[in-house]
Design a protein around this motif. Structure first.
Motif, mmCIF file in Angstrom:
data_model
loop_
_atom_site.group_PDB
_atom_site.id
_atom_site.type_symbol
_atom_site.label_atom_id
_atom_site.label_comp_id
_atom_site.label_asym_id
_atom_site.label_seq_id
_atom_site.Cartn_x
_atom_site.Cartn_y
_atom_site.Cartn_z
ATOM 1 N N TYR A 27 0.821 -1.209 0.000
ATOM 2 C CA TYR A 27 0.000 0.000 0.000
ATOM 3 C C TYR A 27 0.856 1.260 0.000
ATOM 4 C CZ TYR A 27 -4.867 1.316 -0.073
ATOM 5 O OH TYR A 27 -6.095 1.735 -0.496
ATOM 6 N N GLY A 30 -0.811 4.314 -2.158
ATOM 7 C CA GLY A 30 -2.108 4.878 -1.791
ATOM 8 C C GLY A 30 -1.953 5.984 -0.774
ATOM 9 N N ASP A 31 -2.858 6.953 -0.831
ATOM 10 C CA ASP A 31 -2.817 8.031 0.156
ATOM 11 C C ASP A 31 -3.632 7.635 1.390
ATOM 12 O OD1 ASP A 31 -5.512 8.405 -0.530
ATOM 13 O OD2 ASP A 31 -5.101 10.130 -1.804
ATOM 14 N N GLU A 32 -3.658 8.510 2.380
ATOM 15 C CA GLU A 32 -4.348 8.212 3.640
ATOM 16 C C GLU A 32 -5.852 7.991 3.440
ATOM 17 O OE1 GLU A 32 -3.251 7.687 6.850
ATOM 18 O OE2 GLU A 32 -1.285 7.609 5.905
ATOM 19 N N GLU A 33 -6.451 8.738 2.527
ATOM 20 C CA GLU A 33 -7.884 8.578 2.274
ATOM 21 C C GLU A 33 -8.179 7.195 1.699
ATOM 22 O OE1 GLU A 33 -11.523 10.519 -0.336
ATOM 23 O OE2 GLU A 33 -9.661 11.643 -0.150
ATOM 24 N N CYS A 34 -7.385 6.780 0.717
ATOM 25 C CA CYS A 34 -7.566 5.445 0.124
ATOM 26 C C CYS A 34 -7.316 4.361 1.161
ATOM 27 C CB CYS A 34 -6.631 5.260 -1.072
ATOM 28 S SG CYS A 34 -7.008 6.319 -2.474
ATOM 29 N N LEU A 35 -6.294 4.533 1.961
ATOM 30 C CA LEU A 35 -5.975 3.563 3.004
ATOM 31 C C LEU A 35 -7.136 3.462 4.001
ATOM 32 C CD1 LEU A 35 -3.960 1.632 4.396
ATOM 33 C CD2 LEU A 35 -3.066 3.621 5.620
ATOM 34 N N LYS A 37 -10.302 4.048 3.468
ATOM 35 C CA LYS A 37 -11.425 3.347 2.835
ATOM 36 C C LYS A 37 -11.179 1.843 2.811
ATOM 37 C CE LYS A 37 -13.008 7.140 -0.046
ATOM 38 N NZ LYS A 37 -13.139 7.676 -1.404
ATOM 39 N N MET A 38 -9.932 1.449 2.548
ATOM 40 C CA MET A 38 -9.600 0.031 2.529
ATOM 41 C C MET A 38 -9.744 -0.564 3.929
ATOM 42 S SD MET A 38 -6.988 -2.458 3.125
ATOM 43 C CE MET A 38 -5.492 -1.542 3.279
ATOM 44 N N ASP A 58 -7.784 -4.274 -3.492
ATOM 45 C CA ASP A 58 -7.494 -2.882 -3.132
ATOM 46 C C ASP A 58 -6.008 -2.711 -2.822
ATOM 47 O OD1 ASP A 58 -7.333 -0.348 -1.786
ATOM 48 O OD2 ASP A 58 -9.474 -0.474 -1.403
ATOM 49 N N TYR A 62 -2.703 -0.523 -5.057
ATOM 50 C CA TYR A 62 -1.844 0.513 -4.498
ATOM 51 C C TYR A 62 -0.486 -0.007 -4.029
ATOM 52 C CZ TYR A 62 -5.977 3.452 -4.635
ATOM 53 O OH TYR A 62 -7.070 4.180 -5.062
#
Length: 92
Positions: A27, A30-35, A37-38, A58, A62
């Motif tokens: 990961y 991926g940014d903090e927002e994507c992280l 959500k995951m 997911d 990333y």
């Protein structure tokens, strides 16, 4: 006479998944927002095989998977950190 049924539940804790990603260097794209959500995908009362596959997809998007790690290996790593519980249920 009461009937008894046993069910299996699997939980996946967000901290465990985050630690797995950190330890395996996953990961990283991926940014903090994507992280976030995951990690929210862990918030279920019963994680099923399909959930593990979705989480792995997911992570795969990333990440650069480590040399030799296949997608199925990633699924297995996620399954290993999950916690399985058995519950006894009385049926009327």
């Amino acid at each position: 006479m009461e009937k008894v049924k046993f069910i299996e539940r699997r939980l996946l804790f967000a901290d465990d998944l985050k630690n797995l990603c950190r330890d395996k260097k996953l990961y990283t794209m991926g940014d903090e927002e994507c992280l976030g959500k995951m990690l929210d995908k862990c918030k279920k009362s019963n994680i099923k095989t399909e959930d593990i596959i979705e989480i792995a997809k997911d992570i795969h998007i990333y990440s650069h998977l480590p040399e030799g790690m296949e997608f199925t290996d990633l699924c297995s790593e996620i399954a290993k950190i999950s916690h399985t519980f058995f519950e006894r249920i009385i049926i009327d």
